[in-house]
Scaffold this active site. Structure first.
Site, PDB file in Angstrom:
ATOM      1  N   HIS A  17      41.667  60.073  38.129  1.00 17.33           N
ATOM      2  CA  HIS A  17      42.160  60.448  36.641  1.00 17.33           C
ATOM      3  C   HIS A  17      43.414  61.303  37.010  1.00 17.33           C
ATOM      4  O   HIS A  17      44.581  61.159  36.241  1.00 17.33           O
ATOM      5  CB  HIS A  17      41.078  61.196  36.026  1.00 17.33           C
ATOM      6  CG  HIS A  17      40.032  60.487  35.509  1.00 17.33           C
ATOM      7  ND1 HIS A  17      38.667  60.919  35.823  1.00 17.33           N
ATOM      8  CD2 HIS A  17      39.946  59.394  34.695  1.00 17.33           C
ATOM      9  CE1 HIS A  17      37.815  59.698  35.400  1.00 17.33           C
ATOM     10  NE2 HIS A  17      38.485  59.146  34.561  1.00 17.33           N
ATOM     11  N   LYS A  41      26.526  58.530  24.028  1.00 18.55           N
ATOM     12  CA  LYS A  41      26.549  58.490  25.160  1.00 18.55           C
ATOM     13  C   LYS A  41      26.429  59.738  25.610  1.00 18.55           C
ATOM     14  O   LYS A  41      27.418  60.793  25.319  1.00 18.55           O
ATOM     15  CB  LYS A  41      27.801  57.900  25.835  1.00 18.55           C
ATOM     16  CG  LYS A  41      27.583  57.006  26.987  1.00 18.55           C
ATOM     17  CD  LYS A  41      28.969  56.131  27.266  1.00 18.55           C
ATOM     18  CE  LYS A  41      29.581  56.735  28.473  1.00 18.55           C
ATOM     19  NZ  LYS A  41      30.969  55.732  28.705  1.00 18.55           N
ATOM     20  N   ARG A  90      42.062  50.177  38.453  1.00 11.26           N
ATOM     21  CA  ARG A  90      41.678  50.257  39.717  1.00 11.26           C
ATOM     22  C   ARG A  90      41.575  48.893  40.324  1.00 11.26           C
ATOM     23  O   ARG A  90      41.826  48.876  41.733  1.00 11.26           O
ATOM     24  CB  ARG A  90      40.332  50.935  39.638  1.00 11.26           C
ATOM     25  CG  ARG A  90      40.475  52.454  39.438  1.00 11.26           C
ATOM     26  CD  ARG A  90      38.949  52.919  39.213  1.00 11.26           C
ATOM     27  NE  ARG A  90      38.137  52.119  38.095  1.00 11.26           N
ATOM     28  CZ  ARG A  90      37.152  52.505  37.513  1.00 11.26           C
ATOM     29  NH1 ARG A  90      36.649  53.511  37.913  1.00 11.26           N
ATOM     30  NH2 ARG A  90      36.864  51.951  36.470  1.00 11.26           N
ATOM     31  N   SER A 127      33.679  58.158  37.581  1.00  8.92           N
ATOM     32  CA  SER A 127      33.155  59.500  37.312  1.00  8.92           C
ATOM     33  C   SER A 127      31.512  59.263  37.679  1.00  8.92           C
ATOM     34  O   SER A 127      30.690  60.118  38.089  1.00  8.92           O
ATOM     35  CB  SER A 127      33.436  59.897  36.062  1.00  8.92           C
ATOM     36  OG  SER A 127      34.423  60.167  35.662  1.00  8.92           O
TER      37      SER A 127
HETATM   38  O1  PNS Z   1      36.557  56.759  30.467  1.00 11.15           O
HETATM   39  P1  PNS Z   1      36.374  55.424  29.589  1.00 11.15           P
HETATM   40  O2  PNS Z   1      34.834  55.627  28.979  1.00 11.15           O
HETATM   41  O3  PNS Z   1      36.407  54.344  30.282  1.00 11.15           O
HETATM   42  O4  PNS Z   1      37.131  55.519  28.284  1.00 11.15           O
HETATM   43  C1  PNS Z   1      37.165  54.477  27.327  1.00 11.15           C
HETATM   44  C2  PNS Z   1      37.906  54.940  26.074  1.00 11.15           C
HETATM   45  C3  PNS Z   1      37.419  56.437  25.563  1.00 11.15           C
HETATM   46  C4  PNS Z   1      39.242  55.390  26.239  1.00 11.15           C
HETATM   47  C5  PNS Z   1      37.759  54.003  24.867  1.00 11.15           C
HETATM   48  O5  PNS Z   1      36.451  53.643  24.613  1.00 11.15           O
HETATM   49  C6  PNS Z   1      38.418  54.369  23.585  1.00 11.15           C
HETATM   50  O6  PNS Z   1      39.457  54.322  23.354  1.00 11.15           O
HETATM   51  N1  PNS Z   1      37.476  54.830  22.731  1.00 11.15           N
HETATM   52  C7  PNS Z   1      38.058  55.442  21.305  1.00 11.15           C
HETATM   53  C8  PNS Z   1      37.320  54.586  20.437  1.00 11.15           C
HETATM   54  C9  PNS Z   1      38.359  53.430  19.947  1.00 11.15           C
HETATM   55  O7  PNS Z   1      39.383  53.629  19.542  1.00 11.15           O
HETATM   56  N2  PNS Z   1      37.888  52.226  20.116  1.00 11.15           N
HETATM   57  C10 PNS Z   1      38.409  50.915  19.924  1.00 11.15           C
HETATM   58  C11 PNS Z   1      39.208  50.757  21.300  1.00 11.15           C
HETATM   59  S1  PNS Z   1      40.178  49.044  21.203  1.00 11.15           S
END
Ligand code: PNS
Length: 160
Positions: A17, A41, A90, A127
């Site tokens: 990150h 979560k 990744r 993570s």
């Molecule tokens: O670290 P992660 O869990 O892979 O991150 C995923 C994250 C938090 C970036 C993604 O789930 C997100 O953007 N969530 C916010 C809610 C949202 O906008 N959802 C629609 C995505 S198209």
């Protein structure tokens, strides 16, 4: 002002990150690292702890600020004058999901997503795996910042 957001759960932030955040900070005037709150979560670190870990790990980057958000990422972008989302890739297994989210976010808001290739030295990092390895006593010193490492060991000691 060209502003980008690096969104994620950051539970906790890994060196993978931090590499993406630092490289994004070289490309944009300002980078906001946003911890996205997912109430369904339960993580290892609280949102406040994740923010503190990120603040400490990025304190050398003057154009990076740390924030949290509950809701749609594109609403956060709209409210904060952010034109771009930056994510790390990744491997090909990340690609399908990241592409889908990038397309959805662009469809609903026009916000662009830049998918940045990860440093291959960190391509195996996540993570969840860092937490799992550390939980069973594995050495993760090269995978997280010294401050995150210290807090991770302290958190695991609290849980014992
Ligand atoms: O670290 P992660 O869990 O892979 O991150 C995923 C994250 C938090 C970036 C993604 O789930 C997100 O953007 N969530 C916010 C809610 C949202 O906008 N959802 C629609 C995505 S198209």
């Amino acid at each position: 002002m060209r502003r980008a957001v690096c969104p994620g759960s950051y539970d906790p932030a890994t060196n993978g990150h931090l590499d993406i955040i630092e490289r994004a900070a070289n490309l944009f005037d300002e980078v906001v690292v946003a911890v996205l709150i997912n109430k369904s979560k339960r993580g290892m670190f609280t949102i406040d702890e994740r923010l503190e870990l990120l603040r400490e790990s990025t304190k050398g980057l003057s154009n990076v600020r740390i924030d949290s958000w509950h809701g749609l990422l594109t609403d956060y972008c709209r409210d904060n004058g952010i034109q771009s989302i930056v994510k790390g890739l990744r491997s090909v297994s990340d690609f399908d999901y990241e592409l889908q989210m990038a397309q959805m976010n662009r469809e609903i808001s026009g916000v662009e997503t830049l998918l940045m290739s990860n440093n291959p030295a960190y391509s195996f990092l996540s993570s969840s795996l860092v937490k799992e390895v550390a939980t069973y006593g594995g050495d993760v010193t090269t995978m997280v910042s010294p401050y995150v490492h210290e807090r991770l060991l302290a958190k695991l000691a609290e849980q014992d």
